[in-house]
Design a protein around this motif. Structure first.
Motif, short mmCIF file in Angstrom:
data_model
loop_
_atom_site.label_atom_id
_atom_site.label_comp_id
_atom_site.label_asym_id
_atom_site.label_seq_id
_atom_site.Cartn_x
_atom_site.Cartn_y
_atom_site.Cartn_z
N LYS A 192 -7.59 -9.61 9.06
CA LYS A 192 -8.48 -10.56 8.41
C LYS A 192 -7.76 -11.48 7.41
O LYS A 192 -8.40 -12.17 6.62
CB LYS A 192 -9.59 -9.80 7.65
CG LYS A 192 -10.64 -9.17 8.54
CD LYS A 192 -11.56 -10.23 9.15
CE LYS A 192 -12.73 -9.61 9.87
NZ LYS A 192 -13.66 -10.63 10.41
N LEU A 193 -6.45 -11.45 7.46
CA LEU A 193 -5.60 -12.28 6.60
C LEU A 193 -5.68 -11.89 5.12
O LEU A 193 -5.31 -12.67 4.25
CB LEU A 193 -5.93 -13.77 6.76
CG LEU A 193 -5.88 -14.34 8.17
CD1 LEU A 193 -6.10 -15.84 8.14
CD2 LEU A 193 -4.57 -14.01 8.86
N ALA A 194 -6.14 -10.68 4.84
CA ALA A 194 -6.12 -10.21 3.46
C ALA A 194 -4.68 -10.14 2.97
O ALA A 194 -3.79 -9.71 3.71
CB ALA A 194 -6.78 -8.84 3.36
N PRO A 195 -4.41 -10.56 1.73
CA PRO A 195 -3.03 -10.45 1.22
C PRO A 195 -2.57 -9.00 1.21
O PRO A 195 -3.23 -8.13 0.61
CB PRO A 195 -3.15 -11.00 -0.20
CG PRO A 195 -4.34 -11.91 -0.17
CD PRO A 195 -5.31 -11.24 0.78
N LEU A 196 -1.46 -8.74 1.86
CA LEU A 196 -0.91 -7.37 1.85
C LEU A 196 -0.51 -6.94 0.44
O LEU A 196 -0.48 -5.75 0.14
CB LEU A 196 0.28 -7.28 2.80
CG LEU A 196 -0.04 -7.42 4.29
CD1 LEU A 196 1.26 -7.44 5.10
CD2 LEU A 196 -0.94 -6.31 4.76
N SER A 197 -0.23 -7.91 -0.41
CA SER A 197 0.15 -7.59 -1.78
C SER A 197 -1.00 -6.96 -2.56
O SER A 197 -0.79 -6.41 -3.64
CB SER A 197 0.63 -8.85 -2.51
OG SER A 197 -0.36 -9.88 -2.46
N MET A 198 -2.21 -7.02 -2.02
CA MET A 198 -3.34 -6.35 -2.65
C MET A 198 -3.44 -4.89 -2.23
O MET A 198 -4.33 -4.16 -2.68
CB MET A 198 -4.64 -7.08 -2.31
CG MET A 198 -4.71 -8.50 -2.84
SD MET A 198 -6.24 -9.37 -2.37
CE MET A 198 -7.46 -8.43 -3.33
N GLY A 199 -2.53 -4.46 -1.34
CA GLY A 199 -2.51 -3.08 -0.88
C GLY A 199 -1.55 -2.25 -1.68
O GLY A 199 -1.38 -2.45 -2.89
N ARG A 200 -0.85 -1.33 -0.99
CA ARG A 200 0.09 -0.46 -1.69
C ARG A 200 1.16 0.02 -0.72
O ARG A 200 1.01 -0.08 0.50
CB ARG A 200 -0.63 0.73 -2.30
CG ARG A 200 -1.31 1.65 -1.28
CD ARG A 200 -2.00 2.80 -1.97
NE ARG A 200 -2.59 3.73 -1.02
CZ ARG A 200 -3.21 4.86 -1.37
NH1 ARG A 200 -3.30 5.20 -2.65
NH2 ARG A 200 -3.72 5.65 -0.46
N GLN A 252 7.06 -2.02 -6.72
CA GLN A 252 5.78 -2.69 -6.88
C GLN A 252 5.74 -3.91 -5.96
O GLN A 252 6.74 -4.62 -5.83
CB GLN A 252 5.57 -3.13 -8.33
CG GLN A 252 5.54 -1.98 -9.33
CD GLN A 252 4.35 -1.07 -9.13
OE1 GLN A 252 3.23 -1.52 -8.88
NE2 GLN A 252 4.59 0.24 -9.21
N LEU A 253 4.61 -4.15 -5.33
CA LEU A 253 4.49 -5.28 -4.42
C LEU A 253 4.48 -6.59 -5.21
O LEU A 253 3.69 -6.77 -6.13
CB LEU A 253 3.21 -5.16 -3.58
CG LEU A 253 3.12 -3.90 -2.71
CD1 LEU A 253 1.78 -3.87 -1.98
CD2 LEU A 253 4.26 -3.84 -1.71
N LEU A 254 5.39 -7.50 -4.84
CA LEU A 254 5.53 -8.78 -5.53
C LEU A 254 5.10 -9.90 -4.59
O LEU A 254 5.67 -10.07 -3.51
CB LEU A 254 6.98 -8.99 -5.97
CG LEU A 254 7.33 -10.37 -6.56
CD1 LEU A 254 6.58 -10.61 -7.87
CD2 LEU A 254 8.84 -10.50 -6.77
N ALA A 255 4.09 -10.65 -4.99
CA ALA A 255 3.61 -11.78 -4.19
C ALA A 255 4.19 -13.07 -4.76
O ALA A 255 4.16 -13.30 -5.97
CB ALA A 255 2.09 -11.83 -4.21
N ARG A 256 4.72 -13.92 -3.89
CA ARG A 256 5.27 -15.20 -4.33
C ARG A 256 5.09 -16.21 -3.20
O ARG A 256 5.44 -15.92 -2.04
CB ARG A 256 6.73 -15.05 -4.72
CG ARG A 256 7.39 -16.32 -5.23
CD ARG A 256 8.58 -15.99 -6.11
NE ARG A 256 8.16 -15.54 -7.44
CZ ARG A 256 8.96 -14.92 -8.30
NH1 ARG A 256 10.22 -14.66 -7.97
NH2 ARG A 256 8.53 -14.57 -9.48
N ARG A 257 4.56 -17.36 -3.51
CA ARG A 257 4.40 -18.41 -2.50
C ARG A 257 5.69 -19.21 -2.40
O ARG A 257 6.20 -19.71 -3.42
CB ARG A 257 3.22 -19.31 -2.83
CG ARG A 257 2.76 -20.15 -1.66
CD ARG A 257 1.40 -20.80 -1.89
NE ARG A 257 0.89 -21.37 -0.68
CZ ARG A 257 0.19 -20.71 0.24
NH1 ARG A 257 -0.08 -19.43 0.03
NH2 ARG A 257 -0.24 -21.30 1.34
#
Length: 313
Positions: free
Chosen positions: A52-60, A21-26
């Protein structure tokens, strides 16, 4: 803008957090995407599509590549775009940064500085890890609404424990005991012995002491973001020799501070101990550790808010 020490290893996540699962962390004011390839290798990419700088974590994930959830551009584990839907040509600029990672001590360590300097040998050695007679408790995490500088200062400050941690590790008798400070090329250490005192609340839950005790606390800080607090409790009236100390109740508590931003911090914790905790008491034991760090979080978050409001540090 905060100037971070980037040529250093920081804990990005516990190993169990990073999967398919994609994990986003700043981390250090940069958005980071973490995941594992099919072979289990962890990957870290800048969490911004080059388009467009969309977060890749919103993908799959599609196999081992990340597909952006906005226009479907796909990036491999090096950050190179390998597919643009609807066209054959892939612009040279279509890439995102990848970060060096090392998996060690059940944690995933990230290097956000110059990749060529990312030497795994620079990761701190965890003393007693995998050593006979020592148990490891890891996986601890809290999000602290305080900057890592304030947290580091607190972790090197024995004076606060009596007043902040009265229910856990506080020692009223220690409030007047002077602290000795030592430095090396890689760390600073503040330490003290509190002798002939009543056992602290947390020690009373671990062992049955027949009388009073001597307790040593050693606060070690390894810049930019690692703390190790060593503690030993022994029955009072004995010489403080290495042999006697080895028979005492000993813990080594590590905290890995990874800045999210200037004023917010990922607080990872691990503890090593030389005693058993019965399985039926383990949940309470873990809760006690977490409670101690949360006591710090409450005070430091309040301090951080006032510093931000007044500009006074």
């Amino acid at each position: 803008m905060t100037q971070y020490i980037r040529n250093a290893w920081y804990v990005a996540a516990w190993s169990r957090e990073v999967g398919r699962q994609l994990l986003a962390r700043r981390i250090l004011d940069e958005p980071v995407l973490l995941y594992r390839k099919n072979d289990g290798t962890p990957v870290a990419l800048l969490d911004r599509c080059a388009h467009k700088l969309a977060p890749l974590s919103m993908g799959r994930l599609e196999g081992d590549v990340v597909q952006c959830g906005y226009h479907g551009m796909e990036y491999d584990c090096t950050g190179q775009c390998v597919r643009v839907p609807g066209q054959e040509r892939i612009p040279k600029s279509a890439k995102v940064r990848s970060f060096p990672l090392v998996e060690r001590y059940n944690a995933v360590w990230i290097w956000t500085g110059e990749a060529a300097l990312a030497d795994p040998a620079k990761i701190i050695e965890i003393e007693h890890y995998d050593e006979p007679g020592w148990k490891v408790l890891d996986g601890g995490y809290q999000f602290h609404e305080a900057g890592y500088i304030n947290i580091a200062d607190n972790l090197m400050d024995p004076a606060h424990t009596t007043f902040v941690h009265g229910r856990t590790i506080g020692m009223p008798a220690a409030s007047e005991v002077p602290v000795e400070v030592e430095e090396s090329d890689i760390h600073v250490c503040a330490h003290r012995w509190s002798n002939n005192i009543d056992p602290i609340p947390s020690d009373r839950k671990i062992a049955q002491f027949s009388g009073r005790v001597d307790r040593r606390q050693s606060y070690n800080y390894f810049p930019p973001g690692i703390s190790r607090v060593d503690a030993v409790t022994i029955p009072t009236g004995q010489e403080h020799t290495d042999e006697v100390i080895a028979r005492g109740i000993r813990t080594a508590g590590y905290k890995f501070l990874t800045p999210e931003s200037e004023h917010r911090t990922h607080f990872f914790w691990m503890q090593l101990r030389n005693f058993e905790v019965p399985e039926y008491k383990m949940a309470d034991y873990i809760s006690a550790q977490d409670t101690t760090f949360q006591e710090d979080n409450v005070v430091l978050s309040a301090i951080q808010r006032e510093q931000e409001a007044t500009g006074v540090v």
